[in-house]
Design an enzyme around this catalytic site. Sequence first.
Site, PDB file in Angstrom:
ATOM      1  N   TYR A   1     -48.938 -35.096  16.800  1.00  0.00           N
ATOM      2  CA  TYR A   1     -48.547 -34.581  18.167  1.00  0.00           C
ATOM      3  C   TYR A   1     -47.579 -33.570  18.017  1.00  0.00           C
ATOM      4  O   TYR A   1     -46.812 -33.276  16.876  1.00  0.00           O
ATOM      5  CB  TYR A   1     -47.121 -35.818  18.369  1.00  0.00           C
TER       6      TYR A   1
ATOM      7  N   ASP B   1     -34.495 -27.257  23.006  1.00  0.00           N
ATOM      8  CA  ASP B   1     -35.176 -27.844  23.934  1.00  0.00           C
ATOM      9  C   ASP B   1     -34.795 -27.951  25.393  1.00  0.00           C
ATOM     10  O   ASP B   1     -34.269 -28.972  25.682  1.00  0.00           O
ATOM     11  CB  ASP B   1     -35.522 -29.223  23.507  1.00  0.00           C
TER      12      ASP B   1
ATOM     13  N   ASP C   1     -47.007 -32.096  23.920  1.00  0.00           N
ATOM     14  CA  ASP C   1     -46.043 -31.919  25.234  1.00  0.00           C
ATOM     15  C   ASP C   1     -46.488 -30.980  26.050  1.00  0.00           C
ATOM     16  O   ASP C   1     -46.763 -29.993  25.688  1.00  0.00           O
ATOM     17  CB  ASP C   1     -44.691 -31.727  24.619  1.00  0.00           C
TER      18      ASP C   1
ATOM     19  N   ASP D   1     -44.187 -30.774  29.043  1.00  0.00           N
ATOM     20  CA  ASP D   1     -42.949 -30.777  29.643  1.00  0.00           C
ATOM     21  C   ASP D   1     -43.307 -31.217  31.390  1.00  0.00           C
ATOM     22  O   ASP D   1     -43.617 -32.319  31.395  1.00  0.00           O
ATOM     23  CB  ASP D   1     -42.385 -29.198  29.986  1.00  0.00           C
TER      24      ASP D   1
ATOM     25  N   HIS E   1     -48.405 -35.126  27.592  1.00  0.00           N
ATOM     26  CA  HIS E   1     -47.643 -35.979  28.784  1.00  0.00           C
ATOM     27  C   HIS E   1     -46.830 -34.695  29.646  1.00  0.00           C
ATOM     28  O   HIS E   1     -46.341 -33.836  29.270  1.00  0.00           O
ATOM     29  CB  HIS E   1     -46.786 -36.646  27.945  1.00  0.00           C
TER      30      HIS E   1
ATOM     31  N   GLU F   1     -43.860 -34.971  32.663  1.00  0.00           N
ATOM     32  CA  GLU F   1     -42.489 -35.732  32.860  1.00  0.00           C
ATOM     33  C   GLU F   1     -41.957 -35.481  34.150  1.00  0.00           C
ATOM     34  O   GLU F   1     -42.564 -34.799  35.023  1.00  0.00           O
ATOM     35  CB  GLU F   1     -41.468 -35.421  31.892  1.00  0.00           C
TER      36      GLU F   1
ATOM     37  N   CYS G   1     -34.189 -32.001  26.376  1.00  0.00           N
ATOM     38  CA  CYS G   1     -34.598 -33.067  25.593  1.00  0.00           C
ATOM     39  C   CYS G   1     -34.421 -34.340  26.169  1.00  0.00           C
ATOM     40  O   CYS G   1     -33.197 -34.607  26.762  1.00  0.00           O
ATOM     41  CB  CYS G   1     -34.298 -32.747  24.112  1.00  0.00           C
TER      42      CYS G   1
ATOM     43  N   ARG H   1     -44.648 -39.399  31.668  1.00  0.00           N
ATOM     44  CA  ARG H   1     -43.458 -39.659  30.974  1.00  0.00           C
ATOM     45  C   ARG H   1     -42.659 -39.686  32.250  1.00  0.00           C
ATOM     46  O   ARG H   1     -42.161 -38.961  33.086  1.00  0.00           O
ATOM     47  CB  ARG H   1     -43.226 -38.770  29.975  1.00  0.00           C
TER      48      ARG H   1
ATOM     49  N   GLU I   1     -39.158 -42.737  28.448  1.00  0.00           N
ATOM     50  CA  GLU I   1     -38.171 -42.029  27.443  1.00  0.00           C
ATOM     51  C   GLU I   1     -36.926 -42.897  27.146  1.00  0.00           C
ATOM     52  O   GLU I   1     -36.199 -43.066  28.378  1.00  0.00           O
ATOM     53  CB  GLU I   1     -38.043 -40.775  27.678  1.00  0.00           C
TER      54      GLU I   1
ATOM     55  N   ASN J   1     -41.456 -43.144  21.799  1.00  0.00           N
ATOM     56  CA  ASN J   1     -40.803 -42.108  21.067  1.00  0.00           C
ATOM     57  C   ASN J   1     -39.671 -42.286  20.063  1.00  0.00           C
ATOM     58  O   ASN J   1     -38.765 -42.835  20.658  1.00  0.00           O
ATOM     59  CB  ASN J   1     -40.484 -41.094  22.128  1.00  0.00           C
TER      60      ASN J   1
END
Length: 323
Positions: A64, A79, A107, A109, A134, A136, A144, A183, A213, A236
């Site tokens: 990952y 982040d 990731d 974002d 992913h 989001e 984050c 996500r 998340e 996660n």
Amino acid sequence: MVTSLNNGQTASNGANGHSAASEFVKPSTKLRQLLAQPGCVPAPGVYDGISARLALEAGFPCLYQSGAATTASRLGLPDLGFAGLTDFVVNGSMIASIDPTVPLIADADTGFGGANAIAQTIKRYDRAGIAGLHIEDQIQTKRCGHLAGKVLVPVETFETRIRAAAAARREVPGGSDIVIIARTDALQSFGLEESIKRLIAARDRGADVGFLEGIDSREDIEHTVKSIAPMPLLINLIPNGTTPHYSLEEVAGMGVKLAIYPFVTCIPALHAMRDSLALLRKTGKDDTQSKGMQPRQFFDVMGLQHEMAVDRAVGGDAFVVDA
């Protein structure tokens, strides 16, 4: 060499850069095969060549690319959405190329923009050899998922992002089965049921995996798994974060199919480097910190044996004398 994992899966040892395989399977296809097997797939967070090599050496079946660790390692920043598409693609391409038989999830974002930008994200990640990503539902200036104060886009915007990702996947020349992970960060602001509604909406727009998340109880995890089925759930696991740090066996028992560990390499590396630098500052020497590892041994972990074999196999003379 193969390493057995808790969920009964096996993974190749990638210490020299390439796993032994009789037939190459595209990383995204391999990820789908892993998700179809019983148990939960563990994916340790990596962020550079060293962390990736060590995760491969340990025999994990999937990696990952942590967005937080990528931002920290490439930019030296927190982040907060500083890293862009190129930062993620360049880093992901390098990591994915070390051992293409081991799938990499990265990731992405918010997808780095509107529908057109998301389409480019899908195509560039796929060309980079990344197996899954992913996207989001935070606003563009995201943060984050384990920080407070997150702001979300309307569910309609989230649906558009997933639709754009699914449409772009269909347009990849030669076809693509890159895994789209939806996500949602809605739990903090809107609660569990709204979060589940968002994941179901994403599933119906083409997402392959759901990612809630900050989920914080066994009951909520099990409820989410049932509610979004047949779409599998990703969890996660961040030490000292919002989600309790369950074992891989525990989350597998809850029905979770994929567990990511974003900080498993970067935080221990931070502590080790801080201690080593402090000792150098104090003593003026750095010999004890190496624990006896010679340069040759370090390069062996980075794939030296494989590179020597490549040269010798084609009659090269770069390594007539062993390095």
